[in-house]
Motif scaffolding. Sequence first.
Motif, PDB file in Angstrom:
ATOM      1  N   ASN A 161      23.531 -65.784 -35.996  1.00 26.56           N
ATOM      2  CA  ASN A 161      23.354 -66.191 -37.185  1.00 26.56           C
ATOM      3  C   ASN A 161      21.987 -66.852 -37.305  1.00 26.56           C
ATOM      4  OD1 ASN A 161      26.025 -65.614 -38.067  1.00 26.56           O
ATOM      5  ND2 ASN A 161      26.701 -67.173 -36.796  1.00 26.56           N
ATOM      6  N   GLU A 162      21.387 -66.628 -38.246  1.00 26.58           N
ATOM      7  CA  GLU A 162      20.042 -67.127 -38.683  1.00 26.58           C
ATOM      8  C   GLU A 162      20.219 -68.516 -38.754  1.00 26.58           C
ATOM      9  OE1 GLU A 162      16.039 -67.443 -39.119  1.00 26.58           O
ATOM     10  OE2 GLU A 162      17.014 -65.828 -38.413  1.00 26.58           O
ATOM     11  N   PRO A 163      19.497 -69.561 -37.912  1.00 29.99           N
ATOM     12  CA  PRO A 163      19.629 -70.778 -38.185  1.00 29.99           C
ATOM     13  C   PRO A 163      19.438 -71.275 -39.672  1.00 29.99           C
ATOM     14  CG  PRO A 163      18.521 -70.334 -36.133  1.00 29.99           C
ATOM     15  CD  PRO A 163      18.568 -69.065 -36.898  1.00 29.99           C
ATOM     16  N   GLY A 164      20.211 -72.170 -40.102  1.00 35.70           N
ATOM     17  CA  GLY A 164      19.744 -72.700 -41.578  1.00 35.70           C
ATOM     18  C   GLY A 164      20.680 -71.846 -42.612  1.00 35.70           C
ATOM     19  N   SER A 165      21.150 -70.734 -42.179  1.00 37.01           N
ATOM     20  CA  SER A 165      21.680 -69.831 -43.253  1.00 37.01           C
ATOM     21  C   SER A 165      22.930 -70.507 -43.863  1.00 37.01           C
ATOM     22  CB  SER A 165      22.223 -68.509 -42.748  1.00 37.01           C
ATOM     23  OG  SER A 165      23.168 -68.681 -41.521  1.00 37.01           O
ATOM     24  N   SER A 166      23.777 -71.104 -43.180  1.00 37.08           N
ATOM     25  CA  SER A 166      24.912 -71.997 -43.694  1.00 37.08           C
ATOM     26  C   SER A 166      24.385 -73.192 -44.468  1.00 37.08           C
ATOM     27  CB  SER A 166      25.784 -72.688 -42.435  1.00 37.08           C
ATOM     28  OG  SER A 166      26.369 -71.446 -41.540  1.00 37.08           O
ATOM     29  N   ILE A 167      23.128 -73.582 -44.287  1.00 35.95           N
ATOM     30  CA  ILE A 167      22.588 -74.818 -44.944  1.00 35.95           C
ATOM     31  C   ILE A 167      22.189 -74.184 -46.478  1.00 35.95           C
ATOM     32  CG2 ILE A 167      20.714 -76.535 -45.217  1.00 35.95           C
ATOM     33  CD1 ILE A 167      21.138 -76.897 -42.195  1.00 35.95           C
ATOM     34  N   ALA A 168      21.628 -73.010 -46.217  1.00 34.66           N
ATOM     35  CA  ALA A 168      21.205 -72.370 -47.703  1.00 34.66           C
ATOM     36  C   ALA A 168      22.247 -71.945 -48.525  1.00 34.66           C
ATOM     37  CB  ALA A 168      20.049 -71.237 -47.476  1.00 34.66           C
ATOM     38  N   ARG A 169      23.436 -71.397 -47.884  1.00 33.57           N
ATOM     39  CA  ARG A 169      24.488 -70.817 -48.783  1.00 33.57           C
ATOM     40  C   ARG A 169      25.289 -72.188 -49.516  1.00 33.57           C
ATOM     41  NH1 ARG A 169      24.961 -67.216 -44.393  1.00 33.57           N
ATOM     42  NH2 ARG A 169      26.689 -68.782 -43.423  1.00 33.57           N
ATOM     43  N   ALA A 170      25.126 -73.292 -48.575  1.00 28.82           N
ATOM     44  CA  ALA A 170      25.907 -74.501 -49.293  1.00 28.82           C
ATOM     45  C   ALA A 170      25.110 -75.437 -50.195  1.00 28.82           C
ATOM     46  CB  ALA A 170      26.333 -75.398 -47.833  1.00 28.82           C
ATOM     47  N   TRP A 171      23.834 -75.330 -50.223  1.00 24.68           N
ATOM     48  CA  TRP A 171      22.996 -75.762 -51.061  1.00 24.68           C
ATOM     49  C   TRP A 171      23.395 -76.113 -52.624  1.00 24.68           C
ATOM     50  CZ3 TRP A 171      18.221 -77.704 -49.273  1.00 24.68           C
ATOM     51  CH2 TRP A 171      17.364 -78.429 -50.163  1.00 24.68           C
ATOM     52  N   SER A 172      23.726 -75.138 -53.229  1.00 23.24           N
ATOM     53  CA  SER A 172      24.148 -75.160 -54.502  1.00 23.24           C
ATOM     54  C   SER A 172      25.633 -76.091 -54.601  1.00 23.24           C
ATOM     55  CB  SER A 172      24.400 -73.887 -55.287  1.00 23.24           C
ATOM     56  OG  SER A 172      25.130 -73.066 -54.804  1.00 23.24           O
ATOM     57  N   LYS A 173      26.418 -75.769 -53.598  1.00 28.02           N
ATOM     58  CA  LYS A 173      27.824 -76.299 -53.635  1.00 28.02           C
ATOM     59  C   LYS A 173      27.664 -77.875 -53.589  1.00 28.02           C
ATOM     60  CE  LYS A 173      31.891 -76.521 -50.846  1.00 28.02           C
ATOM     61  NZ  LYS A 173      32.697 -76.116 -49.718  1.00 28.02           N
ATOM     62  N   TYR A 174      26.661 -78.240 -52.743  1.00 29.07           N
ATOM     63  CA  TYR A 174      26.781 -79.901 -52.624  1.00 29.07           C
ATOM     64  C   TYR A 174      25.563 -80.491 -53.447  1.00 29.07           C
ATOM     65  CZ  TYR A 174      29.759 -78.875 -48.696  1.00 29.07           C
ATOM     66  OH  TYR A 174      31.049 -78.448 -47.784  1.00 29.07           O
ATOM     67  N   PHE A 175      24.345 -79.768 -53.714  1.00 25.85           N
ATOM     68  CA  PHE A 175      23.491 -80.282 -54.440  1.00 25.85           C
ATOM     69  C   PHE A 175      23.211 -79.798 -55.852  1.00 25.85           C
ATOM     70  CE2 PHE A 175      20.748 -80.577 -50.139  1.00 25.85           C
ATOM     71  CZ  PHE A 175      21.700 -81.712 -49.954  1.00 25.85           C
ATOM     72  N   GLY A 176      24.311 -79.301 -56.255  1.00 22.38           N
ATOM     73  CA  GLY A 176      24.295 -78.893 -57.933  1.00 22.38           C
ATOM     74  C   GLY A 176      23.370 -77.852 -58.147  1.00 22.38           C
ATOM     75  N   THR A 177      22.563 -78.111 -59.193  1.00 23.41           N
ATOM     76  CA  THR A 177      21.609 -77.428 -60.070  1.00 23.41           C
ATOM     77  C   THR A 177      20.260 -77.778 -59.353  1.00 23.41           C
ATOM     78  OG1 THR A 177      21.318 -79.137 -61.722  1.00 23.41           O
ATOM     79  CG2 THR A 177      22.959 -77.077 -62.118  1.00 23.41           C
ATOM     80  N   ARG A 178      20.022 -78.366 -58.197  1.00 20.49           N
ATOM     81  CA  ARG A 178      18.721 -79.160 -57.748  1.00 20.49           C
ATOM     82  C   ARG A 178      18.205 -77.803 -57.032  1.00 20.49           C
ATOM     83  NH1 ARG A 178      15.457 -80.768 -53.826  1.00 20.49           N
ATOM     84  NH2 ARG A 178      14.898 -83.266 -53.990  1.00 20.49           N
ATOM     85  N   LEU A 179      17.021 -77.287 -57.412  1.00 26.03           N
ATOM     86  CA  LEU A 179      16.361 -76.052 -57.123  1.00 26.03           C
ATOM     87  C   LEU A 179      16.068 -75.965 -55.344  1.00 26.03           C
ATOM     88  CD1 LEU A 179      14.845 -73.495 -57.806  1.00 26.03           C
ATOM     89  CD2 LEU A 179      12.890 -74.745 -58.193  1.00 26.03           C
ATOM     90  N   ILE A 180      16.490 -75.279 -54.621  1.00 30.73           N
ATOM     91  CA  ILE A 180      16.292 -74.785 -53.468  1.00 30.73           C
ATOM     92  C   ILE A 180      14.921 -74.644 -53.200  1.00 30.73           C
ATOM     93  CG2 ILE A 180      16.962 -72.578 -53.248  1.00 30.73           C
ATOM     94  CD1 ILE A 180      18.059 -73.255 -50.116  1.00 30.73           C
ATOM     95  N   ARG A 181      14.214 -75.590 -52.281  1.00 27.85           N
ATOM     96  CA  ARG A 181      12.815 -75.322 -51.799  1.00 27.85           C
ATOM     97  C   ARG A 181      12.646 -75.175 -50.308  1.00 27.85           C
ATOM     98  NH1 ARG A 181      10.151 -80.844 -54.848  1.00 27.85           N
ATOM     99  NH2 ARG A 181      10.615 -80.275 -57.071  1.00 27.85           N
ATOM    100  N   TYR A 182      11.738 -74.311 -50.174  1.00 29.05           N
ATOM    101  CA  TYR A 182      11.566 -73.765 -48.817  1.00 29.05           C
ATOM    102  C   TYR A 182      11.168 -74.884 -47.788  1.00 29.05           C
ATOM    103  CZ  TYR A 182       9.282 -71.491 -44.656  1.00 29.05           C
ATOM    104  OH  TYR A 182       9.100 -71.152 -43.590  1.00 29.05           O
ATOM    105  N   GLU A 183      10.373 -75.784 -48.250  1.00 28.27           N
ATOM    106  CA  GLU A 183       9.888 -76.914 -47.502  1.00 28.27           C
ATOM    107  C   GLU A 183      11.237 -77.896 -46.996  1.00 28.27           C
ATOM    108  OE1 GLU A 183       8.412 -76.247 -50.128  1.00 28.27           O
ATOM    109  OE2 GLU A 183       6.594 -75.479 -49.553  1.00 28.27           O
ATOM    110  N   GLU A 184      12.005 -78.216 -48.224  1.00 28.45           N
ATOM    111  CA  GLU A 184      13.170 -78.930 -47.855  1.00 28.45           C
ATOM    112  C   GLU A 184      14.140 -78.379 -47.146  1.00 28.45           C
ATOM    113  OE1 GLU A 184      13.152 -81.445 -52.131  1.00 28.45           O
ATOM    114  OE2 GLU A 184      14.331 -79.786 -51.762  1.00 28.45           O
ATOM    115  N   LEU A 185      14.228 -76.905 -47.326  1.00 30.93           N
ATOM    116  CA  LEU A 185      15.332 -76.284 -46.480  1.00 30.93           C
ATOM    117  C   LEU A 185      14.873 -76.276 -44.893  1.00 30.93           C
ATOM    118  CD1 LEU A 185      17.758 -74.507 -45.741  1.00 30.93           C
ATOM    119  CD2 LEU A 185      16.378 -72.319 -46.420  1.00 30.93           C
ATOM    120  N   GLN A 186      13.333 -76.158 -44.696  1.00 35.35           N
ATOM    121  CA  GLN A 186      12.819 -76.219 -43.200  1.00 35.35           C
ATOM    122  C   GLN A 186      12.979 -77.451 -42.728  1.00 35.35           C
ATOM    123  OE1 GLN A 186      12.801 -72.638 -43.156  1.00 35.35           O
ATOM    124  NE2 GLN A 186      11.439 -73.319 -41.571  1.00 35.35           N
ATOM    125  N   ASP A 187      13.130 -78.566 -43.414  1.00 40.58           N
ATOM    126  CA  ASP A 187      13.470 -79.918 -43.172  1.00 40.58           C
ATOM    127  C   ASP A 187      14.711 -80.203 -42.613  1.00 40.58           C
ATOM    128  OD1 ASP A 187      12.354 -82.520 -42.837  1.00 40.58           O
ATOM    129  OD2 ASP A 187      12.265 -83.175 -44.957  1.00 40.58           O
TER     130      ASP A 187
END
Length: 223
Positions: A108-134
């Motif tokens: 499983n690509e590391p961070g894939s679960s984090i990316a999929r859960a982004w909108s679930k927990y952060f609502g409409t906050r735009l997902i940014r590459y730098e923040e995902l890497q963080d």
Amino acid sequence: MDDRKVIIDEIAGEYSLIPIYIFRDDRLNSFDICLISALYSFTGPGQKKVCLRKERVLKAAKITENIYYSSLKRLQGFGWIEKIREVNEDGKIRVEYYLGKPERSVYNEPGSSIARAWSKYFGTRLIRYEELQDLKDFVLNQGMEEELVLKVMEYSSKNARGDPFSYTRATLINLSREGILTVEEFEKGDFRDGEQFQKNNRGKEKRVRKERPREELKADGYE
């Protein structure tokens, strides 16, 4: 005699055969690689089981005992170690490690679960590459369970007064500094802004700080 067998026997006499796939598995951090490589260094061609004293493994991998247990759990979860068991030989405790080799297709690509859960927990906050890497950095380079990052994201979505991402990041930083890297450790206490509180017998709250040896903190990248 098969020339290939001769070559393998010669290599086995002076070198260790470590699967190259270990270094291609992006889920593993440097400590995980040190530990699994050390275990493979004690095996022969085609050997899947190695029995050693834990102290010998720590010395070969050059890691602390805390890091050993954390990486051992991760390697089991990723399939690189199928199972372990302790054996008592003449009063000496040794550990049997049964090594595995997960297929690339199940990585499983590391961070894939984090990316999929982004909108679930952060609502409409735009997902940014730098923040995902963080957030991925806590998993890849600091040995934190990805499930713990998800748990903190969920926690932040319910408790943050401001930006849930900033709250998540601040909490993860504090947890990492306290040496809290698993969901099990996280759930042992009540956390507020990454600080752990525990009720004593009188019902009063006190903060519990998990002190870590200076050498271990340096090994984890902290000064």
